[in-house]
Write an enzyme that holds these catalytic residues in place. Structure first.
Site, short mmCIF file in Angstrom:
data_model
loop_
_atom_site.label_atom_id
_atom_site.label_comp_id
_atom_site.label_asym_id
_atom_site.label_seq_id
_atom_site.Cartn_x
_atom_site.Cartn_y
_atom_site.Cartn_z
N ASN A 74 47.17 41.00 44.35
CA ASN A 74 47.26 41.59 43.25
C ASN A 74 48.15 42.93 42.93
OD1 ASN A 74 46.55 39.57 41.51
ND2 ASN A 74 44.21 39.87 42.25
N GLU A 89 49.47 44.68 30.68
CA GLU A 89 49.24 45.24 30.38
C GLU A 89 49.93 47.11 30.06
OE1 GLU A 89 47.14 46.65 33.63
OE2 GLU A 89 47.78 46.46 35.24
N PHE A 102 47.95 39.01 55.38
CA PHE A 102 48.74 39.79 54.69
C PHE A 102 48.72 41.51 54.76
CE2 PHE A 102 49.14 35.67 52.48
CZ PHE A 102 50.64 34.91 53.47
N GLU A 116 53.97 45.93 31.25
CA GLU A 116 54.36 44.85 32.72
C GLU A 116 54.00 43.46 32.25
OE1 GLU A 116 50.85 45.53 35.80
OE2 GLU A 116 51.71 47.36 36.14
N GLU A 120 41.23 36.08 30.66
CA GLU A 120 42.24 35.26 29.89
C GLU A 120 42.71 33.75 31.13
OE1 GLU A 120 45.28 38.67 29.76
OE2 GLU A 120 44.99 38.44 31.62
#
Length: 637
Positions: A205, A258, A318, A245, A170
């Site tokens: 993510n 989702e 990170f 979400e 998407e």
């Protein structure tokens, strides 16, 4: 209460808390926590009446819910239909459209590696595992080449994590906020939205810091998002706790991302501001009771912040996973309004097999500033030794001006730290405070070593010394420091300025409360050795210092220096994990940036690339090998 566990989790906290515990297989998830046959056998043997699936593994598996239902065992979660509808990202998006929920433009079917995705959607695009969650099987692609590579990694991760390699694609909404709505529904057609959670601080993510409520939403947007979330829950006859979400852009347009048909890791922040116990509500709903609350009863009381404390090295992308034994572990529960949800304890092993989360650290306050101040204090008072951890990153995020102002998005970390996270950058005042504290610690230890317990047979002349001249090495600087002692305080001269350092100087305690010119700091001394080297955790970041007497510092310049290793010709593993694939062999020519091998750690696949162009001299690993951090993988000539 019956707990299931793998063989490596035999001493886990949840196992010790349960009335009964049964091993369901070896460490790999496919043979234990995802092994439905073994779990069903345990349910039959123990005559369990209900199953709470937790956060991951089989919590959103429709087949597991169906098998439980067929044996008359209650699944503490939604029914099979809702799990299937919302667990499949492709089907859930179609259902959301039909329920008039805002959705992101994209393909409405299974994505196969097509060359026409860019003309249809335009880059960037998001490739996602249809059955996925938790950031697994998710990649952003900015061109055709990245789409092909993302397709390969995402499908492999999806297959290994969820047993389903289907993908969807998407349009990627650049610079959004990730805000989710907690819903709660019963089997009688009642459904509520329990306000939002702001989850925009992410890496790869996966969420890092969450809070409730969000600084960004106004009451109208909150209500609109809540009503759409409830509409979607009712459309699939949802019953239990669930989370819808959304991605929210800078203009407060929101798009369905989702629905997670399970309890979320970050549910405690919702519990703090609403006063509801979500797990209790899930059990009540599963038993068939109607909800006890109406929408008008759901408050927003105060503010709550959650930090996910991981066994990760935040200085590598990170947070790359760290493994090892927790040699010392102390939660900051003495700080008021602090909650710690953890599944480990001192002596626990952090292994390569599961998610490296140590705990969820939650703080609550009457307002956001109070909750953040409490989180700062809690992070400073959290003792974790034996593994790398991300306390330094968490503390830097919550004190950063952009975060404090609420100016955040899912790109916060790469924008604030474009060259990677480097730890706290000391101001001149903070540097002087650290130097003064380190020097005072050094002198306090020297004085302690001169004291003897009991009465010695030979009288020892007491040292009359009350001042010390030291040289402290910190970073690239060497600083002359003068220390004098008056009572229990030290007066330290640094950069021509005098600082008063006061403490109880309990050197056996992992936490030291130090007051420097009236400013209280909680520090931790992580390590020290005979050559004067010491590591001190100060303002969340661990600093390495070397403290020498003036004479020793003069002599140290004659010591030979160790030559640094040429890292461009070798490839070492940045984390512990399993080698999935090796793409080169001795004699091959490789280009800078070319993939050499793939390492999987904590269910995430990571591509290891060549630092320069050259010929492969030796390969020290093969597919299937388990490697440790800094293990040599490949050498170039």
């Amino acid at each position: 209460v019956i707990a299931i566990h793998s063989d490596v989790d035999a001493n886990a906290v949840h196992v010790k808390m349960a009335d009964e515990a049964v091993c369901v297989g070896p460490a790999p998830t496919s043979k234990s926590y995802l092994n439905m046959d073994a779990i069903m056998e345990v349910i039959r043997k123990t005559r369990a009446q209900a199953v709470h699936p937790g956060y991951g593994f089989l919590s959103e598996n429709k087949e597991f819910a169906r098998r439980l239902a067929s044996e008359g065992v209650t699944f503490i979660g939604p029914d099979t239909h809702a799990i299937q509808a919302m667990g499949d990202k492709i089907e859930s998006k179609l259902l959301a459209k039909n329920a008039k929920v805002n959705t992101i433009p994209g393909f409405d079917g299974v994505f196969e590696l097509l060359s026409n995705c860019s003309p249809l959607l335009g880059y960037p695009v998001m490739i996602k595992a249809s059955a996925g969650g938790g950031g697994k099987g998710m990649r952003i692609a900015w061109d055709d080449e990245e789409t092909r590579e993302g397709f390969r990694f995402s499908s492999q991760e999806a297959a290994s994590s969820f047993g389903d390699d289907r993908l969807l694609i998407e349009k990627f909404i650049d610079n959004p906020r990730h805000i989710e709505i907690q819903v709660l529904a019963d089997k009688h057609g009642n459904a509520l939205w329990l306000n939002e959670r702001e989850c925009s601080i992410q890496r790869r993510n996966q969420k890092v810091v969450e809070e409730a409520p969000s600084t960004f939403l106004d009451p109208e947007t909150r209500k609109a998002m809540g009503e759409q979330a409830v509409a979607l829950a009712k459309a699939v006859k949802y019953s239990s706790a669930g989370t819808v979400e959304f991605l929210v852009d800078s203009s407060k347009n929101f798009y369905f991302l989702e629905m997670n048909t399970r309890l979320q890791v970050e549910h405690p922040v919702t519990e703090c501001i609403t006063g509801l116990d979500l797990v209790q509500e899930m059990i009540r709903v599963a038993k068939g009771y109607p909800l006890r609350h109406k929408q008008a009863d759901i408050p927003i009381n105060g503010w709550a912040v959650e930090c996910r404390v991981y066994a990760e090295d935040p200085y590598k992308s990170f947070g790359l996973p760290s493994i090892g034994k927790l040699s010392q572990y102390q939660e900051p529960l003495h700080v008021p309004n602090v909650r710690v949800d953890s599944g480990i304890q001192q002596g626990s092993d952090i292994s390569i097999y599961y998610d490296p989360m140590i705990s969820k650290l939650i703080t609550y306050g009457s307002n956001r500033a109070e909750a953040l101040k409490r989180m700062e204090e809690a992070l400073d008072n959290y003792v974790i030794r034996g593994v790398a951890h991300n306390i330094s990153l968490l503390r830097e995020v919550i004190i950063h001006p952009r975060f404090v102002q609420g100016d955040i998005s899912t790109k916060f970390l790469p924008e604030v730290y474009p060259d990677g996270f480097k730890g706290h950058k000391l101001t001149d005042l903070e540097r002087r405070q650290l130097l003064a504290t380190a020097a005072s610690l050094y002198v306090a230890e020297q004085l302690r070593s001169q004291r003897f317990l009991g009465t010695p047979r030979i009288p020892i002349a007491k040292s009359k010394r009350s001042s010390w001249e030291l040289s402290v090495h910190l970073g690239d600087g060497i600083y002359p420091v003068a220390v004098s002692k008056h009572g229990s305080s030290f007066f330290v001269e640094v950069d021509g300025m005098k600082l008063k350092v006061t403490s109880e100087w309990n050197l056996a305690s992992p936490l030291l409360s130090v007051t420097i010119d009236g400013t209280q700091r909680t520090i931790q001394r992580i390590s020290r050795n005979a050559s004067g080297e010491t590591s001190i955790q100060f303002l969340g970041t661990v600093y390495k210092l070397q403290i020498l007497t003036k004479v020793a510092a003069e002599l140290s310049k004659y010591m030979p220096e160790k030559a640094a290793e040429d890292t461009s010709s070798i490839l070492r593993s940045p984390m512990p994990g399993t080698v999935v694939a090796v793409s080169v062999k001795p004699g091959d020519m490789v280009s800078e940036g070319q993939e050499i091998c793939v390492i999987e750690a904590m269910k995430m696949q990571n591509s290891m690339i060549a630092a320069k162009t050259g010929k492969v001299k030796a390969v020290h690993c093969k597919a299937g090998d388990t490697v440790g951090e800094e293990d040599l993988l490949v050498e170039l000539e």
